[in-house]
Design an enzyme around this catalytic site. Structure first.
Site, PDB file in Angstrom:
ATOM      1  N   ASP A  93      22.415 -44.207  -9.155  1.00  0.00           N
ATOM      2  CA  ASP A  93      23.398 -45.843  -9.630  1.00  0.00           C
ATOM      3  C   ASP A  93      24.447 -45.789  -9.346  1.00  0.00           C
ATOM      4  O   ASP A  93      25.103 -45.278 -10.543  1.00  0.00           O
ATOM      5  CB  ASP A  93      22.132 -46.053 -10.850  1.00  0.00           C
ATOM      6  CG  ASP A  93      22.022 -47.787 -11.227  1.00  0.00           C
ATOM      7  OD1 ASP A  93      21.226 -48.027 -12.150  1.00  0.00           O
ATOM      8  OD2 ASP A  93      22.416 -48.317 -10.234  1.00  0.00           O
ATOM      9  N   ASP A 268      11.942 -46.271  -8.767  1.00  0.00           N
ATOM     10  CA  ASP A 268      12.328 -44.806  -9.852  1.00  0.00           C
ATOM     11  C   ASP A 268      11.541 -44.893 -11.022  1.00  0.00           C
ATOM     12  O   ASP A 268      11.529 -45.853 -11.230  1.00  0.00           O
ATOM     13  CB  ASP A 268      13.996 -44.774  -9.151  1.00  0.00           C
ATOM     14  CG  ASP A 268      14.330 -45.732 -10.727  1.00  0.00           C
ATOM     15  OD1 ASP A 268      15.091 -46.647  -9.893  1.00  0.00           O
ATOM     16  OD2 ASP A 268      14.744 -45.995 -11.519  1.00  0.00           O
ATOM     17  N   CYS A 306      -5.218 -29.782  -8.402  1.00  0.00           N
ATOM     18  CA  CYS A 306      -3.725 -30.193  -8.384  1.00  0.00           C
ATOM     19  C   CYS A 306      -3.530 -28.625  -8.528  1.00  0.00           C
ATOM     20  O   CYS A 306      -3.252 -27.722  -9.253  1.00  0.00           O
ATOM     21  CB  CYS A 306      -3.165 -30.413 -10.280  1.00  0.00           C
ATOM     22  SG  CYS A 306      -1.513 -30.638  -9.928  1.00  0.00           S
ATOM     23  N   CYS A 308      -0.333 -28.097  -9.218  1.00  0.00           N
ATOM     24  CA  CYS A 308       0.793 -27.691  -9.917  1.00  0.00           C
ATOM     25  C   CYS A 308       0.695 -26.056 -10.348  1.00  0.00           C
ATOM     26  O   CYS A 308      -0.134 -26.204 -11.282  1.00  0.00           O
ATOM     27  CB  CYS A 308       1.184 -28.911 -11.046  1.00  0.00           C
ATOM     28  SG  CYS A 308       1.077 -28.596 -12.382  1.00  0.00           S
ATOM     29  N   CYS A 311      -1.601 -26.674 -13.802  1.00  0.00           N
ATOM     30  CA  CYS A 311      -2.721 -26.828 -13.617  1.00  0.00           C
ATOM     31  C   CYS A 311      -3.230 -25.509 -12.826  1.00  0.00           C
ATOM     32  O   CYS A 311      -4.425 -25.502 -13.135  1.00  0.00           O
ATOM     33  CB  CYS A 311      -3.242 -28.322 -12.219  1.00  0.00           C
ATOM     34  SG  CYS A 311      -3.177 -29.900 -13.192  1.00  0.00           S
ATOM     35  N   HIS A 337       3.600 -31.038 -13.880  1.00  0.00           N
ATOM     36  CA  HIS A 337       2.464 -31.843 -13.505  1.00  0.00           C
ATOM     37  C   HIS A 337       3.019 -33.435 -13.447  1.00  0.00           C
ATOM     38  O   HIS A 337       2.235 -33.634 -12.245  1.00  0.00           O
ATOM     39  CB  HIS A 337       1.418 -31.554 -15.300  1.00  0.00           C
ATOM     40  CG  HIS A 337       0.445 -32.405 -14.824  1.00  0.00           C
ATOM     41  ND1 HIS A 337      -0.855 -32.001 -13.236  1.00  0.00           N
ATOM     42  CD2 HIS A 337       0.264 -33.468 -14.436  1.00  0.00           C
ATOM     43  CE1 HIS A 337      -1.711 -32.978 -13.351  1.00  0.00           C
ATOM     44  NE2 HIS A 337      -1.099 -34.135 -13.969  1.00  0.00           N
TER      45      HIS A 337
END
Ligand SMILES: CNc1nc2c(CCc3ccc(C(F)(F)F)cc3)c3[nH]c(N)nc(=O)c3cc2[nH]1
Ligand SMILES: [Zn+2]
Length: 374
Positions: A93, A268, A306, A308, A311, A337
């Site tokens: 940005d 975003d 999930c 990840c 998890c 997560h």
């Protein structure tokens, strides 16, 4: 291999669309959610984590990196990709928004924005030329122009005046950035506040400057959801259909769905990383507040399917314990997560669009994320 800036549209569903954007550091499938990496890091994660969770493009910040460690230093270290060891696409940005949300004593003139550093109070000027020079030093793949994000509630006169300055700054950014010399793309940012005719005026002026992509700025600045959606649906179709469309600062799952339905390609938001700090976890069944007593003896994973690390390895009881004990690992596991969820959410949305069942996906997800919950 396509040239950086190539944007190829895939199957769509209504105004929602899929696409593929080529950057100097690889291709991005859209719609895409971009994790926020303000100071050259997505807080608590290393680049390997980002690849594991499916992040494709991350955000960096001109304002922060210019003030510390300095864009010249980053350039001396080989640019932001090498400095932070992230070989995927980076979008930076311009810093205009951050000046207004972080620094004190700022003034807007035709020349640019003068402000004092929130770190040591030193005085600085962000002109369009200066901002382009910083973003080139950082070596970002997608650069945003310097703009004024009009504060929520600004009147028509102020908004109209600001819009003219934002366009003049965009013109100077375009001129300062030799077209695609190193494959760095430049995106324009549409302003115009909550006045539909001013939004159309801003879009028209920026389209004449032929940017590689277009962002909707000035939203998610404190307005109601209804006010944001009103502008979102009216302004998005004004942006060139053959260029990437980026809705800045958005958003929660419900808002990502609305943005995709309107034809937005890039998003975003700080939610997945910021909420990780306060124990709010996102799942396909809705939000989970891990600090609640009901999870104290819950031996089951946060989200059974999930992929990840959090998890696959730990129970809700353990995640709750870490949060209550304010352990550092709590932030890291919650961030892993939440960003995995946002990545899977967008992958499922892309698939739904490809298969012509986006509205059904949206309805199902909105049931898990009711209006009040975002
Ligand atoms: C939260 N709402 C919001 N965020 C907005 C943002 C910031 C987006 C951003 C980019 C990079 C980072 C980084 F820290 F990861 F680098 C963090 C945030 C805007 N940015 C500009 N230039 N114009 C706008 O008119 C605008 C409107 C915005 N509404
Ligand atoms: Zn998980």
């Amino acid at each position: 291999m396509n040239l950086p800036g190539t944007f190829t549209l895939g199957p769509g569903d209504g105004s929602a669309r899929t696409g593929r954007l080529t950057t100097a550091h690889g291709e991005i499938e859209t719609p895409v959610f971009m994790p926020v990496g303000t100071q050259g890091t997505v807080k608590s994660l290393c680049p390997d984590d980002l690849r594991t969770i499916g992040a494709r493009i991350i955000l960096g910040n001109t304002y922060h990196l210019y003030l510390r460690p300095g864009d010249e230093l980053v350039a001396k270290m080989g640019g932001l990709h090498r400095f932070m060891a992230w070989d995927g696409p980076i979008l930076t940005d311009s810093g205009g928004f951050q000046v207004f949300s972080l620094s004190g004593l700022r003034r807007i003139t035709e020349e640019g924005v003068t402000f004092s550093s929130h770190i040591d109070g030193s005085k600085h000027l962000f002109s369009p030329e200066k901002v382009i020079s910083i973003e080139r030093n950082l070596g970002s793949d997608i650069m945003m122009v310097l703009d004024e994000c009009v504060p929520y509630g600004a009147d028509r006169a102020y908004t109209e005046k600001s819009l003219g300055l934002t366009t003049r700054w965009a013109t100077r950014c375009r001129a300062a950035h030799a077209p695609l010399d190193r494959g760095q793309l430049l995106f324009g940012i549409v302003q115009g506040g909550f006045f539909k005719d001013l939004r159309a005026e801003s879009a028209r002026q920026l389209i004449d400057l032929a940017f590689e992509g277009y962002a909707l700025g000035g939203l998610s600045v404190g307005e109601s959801r209804a006010e944001m959606y009103d502008i979102l649906y009216d302004a998005t179709p004004l942006l060139p259909a053959d260029k990437p469309r980026y809705l800045m600062g958005v958003g929660a799952p419900r808002d990502l769905l609305a943005g995709m339905a309107a034809g937005i390609d890039m998003f975003d938001c700080v939610l997945p990383t910021r909420n990780a700090r306060n124990g709010t976890l996102f799942t396909f069944q809705g939000k989970v507040n891990i600090k609640r007593a009901e999870y104290r003896e819950d031996d089951s994973p946060l989200e059974a399917d999930c992929p990840c690390y959090a998890c696959r390895t730990f129970s809700k009881a353990y995640l709750r314990h870490l949060y209550v004990a304010r352990e550092l690992l709590s932030y890291r596991l919650n961030t892993l997560h939440n960003l995995t969820f946002f990545s899977r959410f967008m992958a499922q949305a892309r698939q739904a669009i490809r298969e012509g069942r986006f509205e059904a996906f949206r309805t199902a997800m909105e049931a898990a994320y009711p209006e009040t919950d975002a």
